[in-house]
Write an enzyme that holds these catalytic residues in place. Structure first.
Site, PDB file in Angstrom:
ATOM      1  N   CYS A 289       4.527  -7.362 -12.856  1.00 32.49           N
ATOM      2  CA  CYS A 289       3.755  -7.003 -11.666  1.00 32.49           C
ATOM      3  C   CYS A 289       2.247  -7.020 -11.930  1.00 32.49           C
ATOM      4  CB  CYS A 289       4.196  -5.637 -11.144  1.00 32.49           C
ATOM      5  SG  CYS A 289       4.027  -4.294 -12.335  1.00 32.49           S
ATOM      6  N   HIS A 421       4.408   0.612 -11.961  1.00 34.13           N
ATOM      7  CA  HIS A 421       4.286  -0.482 -10.987  1.00 34.13           C
ATOM      8  C   HIS A 421       2.834  -0.614 -10.552  1.00 34.13           C
ATOM      9  CE1 HIS A 421       5.753  -3.483  -8.328  1.00 34.13           C
ATOM     10  NE2 HIS A 421       5.551  -2.808  -7.211  1.00 34.13           N
ATOM     11  N   ASP A 442       2.911  -6.473  -2.381  1.00 34.53           N
ATOM     12  CA  ASP A 442       3.762  -6.031  -3.485  1.00 34.53           C
ATOM     13  C   ASP A 442       4.367  -7.252  -4.169  1.00 34.53           C
ATOM     14  OD1 ASP A 442       5.679  -4.927  -5.213  1.00 34.53           O
ATOM     15  OD2 ASP A 442       6.142  -3.293  -3.826  1.00 34.53           O
TER      16      ASP A 442
END
Length: 508
Positions: A289, A421, A442
């Site tokens: 991520c 995250h 995202d």
């Protein structure tokens, strides 16, 4: 000396008579009757005080006027270290405290018997100074008292052995617990290494191939597709450029059009400059991520000519292994030495997670001016962070005040990190009731879902993928990396020396 043990006589003071068997049972009934102990001269000094040829306490007995007990006599004067004589003094002090410290003869002793003295029946009486047992033979008394001393020594030795054994058992238990604790810590450390991609299981390439093989085994991918995608992946890694297969472009432009036609509950909305969305692939699913959010941020900077000079060597979006190499290069320049040591100065070939510090170091090494803002604790009820929303609003609204409902700014998107995250902030809504709502890209959202936003929708259901209200961000801590211009070479060098700690801002 007679072969058989002579009879025992009761003390003249009227004490009970002990049997000859009792004396033997105690270990003092002659040389044959003793299993563990042998008769030997007492070990109380060269003069052998207390026994035949030594202290006369074994030959002459005194009866205490205080309690009527028969005790040895003259040895108290001549042998102060003799245990029986020391016992005599202690006994006298206990029987008559007012005479404590005086010689035995000074506070009243009556003669009980002595070697060669007749007690009336032709026997001489000898009393054990330890247990008060009376004997009619000096040799047996010597053996009897010697047995007392050996038993005392054996008892002390046994106690020492017990203490040593207990200490040994305790040491073994402590060692066992330490080994178990070390084993548990190693297992936890390996678990954390696997979780954060710091083990030796390989990096992007290895995971990409492994996941494709799994897809083939499950029948979700044909063998020819496997080989084609493998070839494309190898080419992408060779040139260091992302293949673009996870990219979705044009979302910001679609949002701008949507908000211009939507008038329900949004008072105003601020959007970042154009940015492409990148989502995780088979090669970085579960750990990529941070890299994908950097690709999003970089895609916006590449569309802004203001940053052309800084990014002339980065004209295209780099692949994840290339980004890892770029961060390693930033470390080599001296940025964030603490973070570099955490990763052992190596990211390439691993699945290591990265965060705000690595993004800051990489951007600063490219001469892009940025800062880390640390929201280290909640600032609202129920663990919320309203100050984070207020800061984002100021970031986008500064120099962009106006009467229009939709403000498409030139501001780059914001890198948003929390534990486990990260996402990219591409805008913020202000509702008619003054509440704020962030718009987030995202990397966990697949391109199929993001492409739905490109379609004109009047109900705005697709925005649920992007919207996060204050109640939707409840992690304990957040960090953001915000871009704000470019750096001169001197400023870059100064920030390199200062490291990221001195350039981060902590929101109280």
């Amino acid at each position: 000396m007679a072969a058989a043990a002579p009879p025992l006589a009761a003390p003249p003071g009227g004490g009970p008579r002990r049997s000859q068997q009792a004396l033997r049972g105690g270990g003092g009934g002659g040389r044959r009757g003793r299993r563990r102990h042998r008769a030997r001269p007492p070990r109380w000094g060269t003069a052998a005080p207390g026994w035949a040829g030594g202290c006369e306490a074994a030959a002459a007995m005194l009866v205490c006027d205080g309690c009527g007990r028969a005790l040895p006599c003259e040895a108290a004067r001549r042998h102060p270290r003799c245990p029986p004589c020391q016992g005599l003094r202690r006994h006298a002090a206990a029987a008559r405290p007012e005479a404590a410290g005086k010689e035995p003869g000074a506070h009243g002793w009556r003669l009980l018997g002595a070697p060669g003295a007749d007690t009336g029946n032709g026997e001489q009486l000898y009393e054990c100074p330890i247990c008060s047992l009376t004997c009619t033979n000096l040799q047996f008394l010597e053996e009897h008292v010697d047995l007392h001393l050996e038993e005392h020594s054996f008892s002390e030795g046994g106690n020492m052995k017990d203490l040593e054994l207990a200490q040994q058992l305790q040491n073994e238990e402590d060692k066992k617990q330490r080994l178990e604790e070390e084993k548990r810590e190693k297992e936890e450390f390996k678990k954390l290494q696997r979780q954060y991609g710091l083990d030796s299981s390989g990096g992007y390439k290895q995971q990409f191939l492994k996941n494709m093989e799994r897809e083939v085994d499950r029948g979700r991918m044909q063998p020819f597709e496997y080989h084609k995608r493998k070839a494309d992946m190898m080419e992408s890694l060779a040139v260091g450029i992302d293949d673009g297969k996870t990219k979705t472009s044009g979302v910001i432009e679609a949002l701008c059009k949507y908000y211009q036609n939507e008038n329900k509950d949004v008072r105003r909305v601020w959007l970042s400059a154009g940015v492409d969305h990148f989502h995780s692939s088979l090669g970085d699913k579960g750990w990529g991520c941070g890299y994908r959010n950097f690709q999003m941020l970089l895609s916006s900077l590449l569309q802004n000519s203001f940053y052309d000079d800084c990014l002339r060597d980065t004209a295209l979006i780099p692949s994840i292994p290339k980004i890892q190499s770029m961060i390693e290069d930033a470390w080599k320049e001296g940025f964030d030495p603490h973070g570099a040591s955490h990763f052992n100065n190596r990211l390439r070939g691993s699945k290591a997670w990265i965060g705000a510090c690595e993004i800051y170091s990489l951007l600063t090494s490219l001469r892009i001016k940025c800062q880390i803002i640390d929201f280290h604790k909640p600032t609202g009820p129920m663990g919320t962070h309203p100050r984070l929303f207020e800061w984002v609003l100021r970031y986008y609204s500064t120099d962009n005040e106006g009467g229009t409902k939709v403000v498409c700014t030139s501001r780059p998107p914001i890198y948003l990190q929390h534990q486990g995250h990260s996402r990219t902030v591409v805008g913020i809504e202000e509702k008619k009731n003054k509440t704020l709502c962030l718009l987030l890209f995202d990397p966990g959202c697949p391109s199929q879902e993001m492409q739905k936003l490109l379609k004109q929708s009047t109900d705005g259901t697709g925005l649920k993928l992007l919207r996060r209200f204050v109640g939707g961000l409840k992690e304990k801590q957040y960090q953001i990396v915000a871009v704000d211009g470019i750096l001169t070479l001197e400023e870059k060098t100064a920030r390199c020396h200062a490291s990221w700690v001195l350039t981060s801002e902590k929101i109280p």
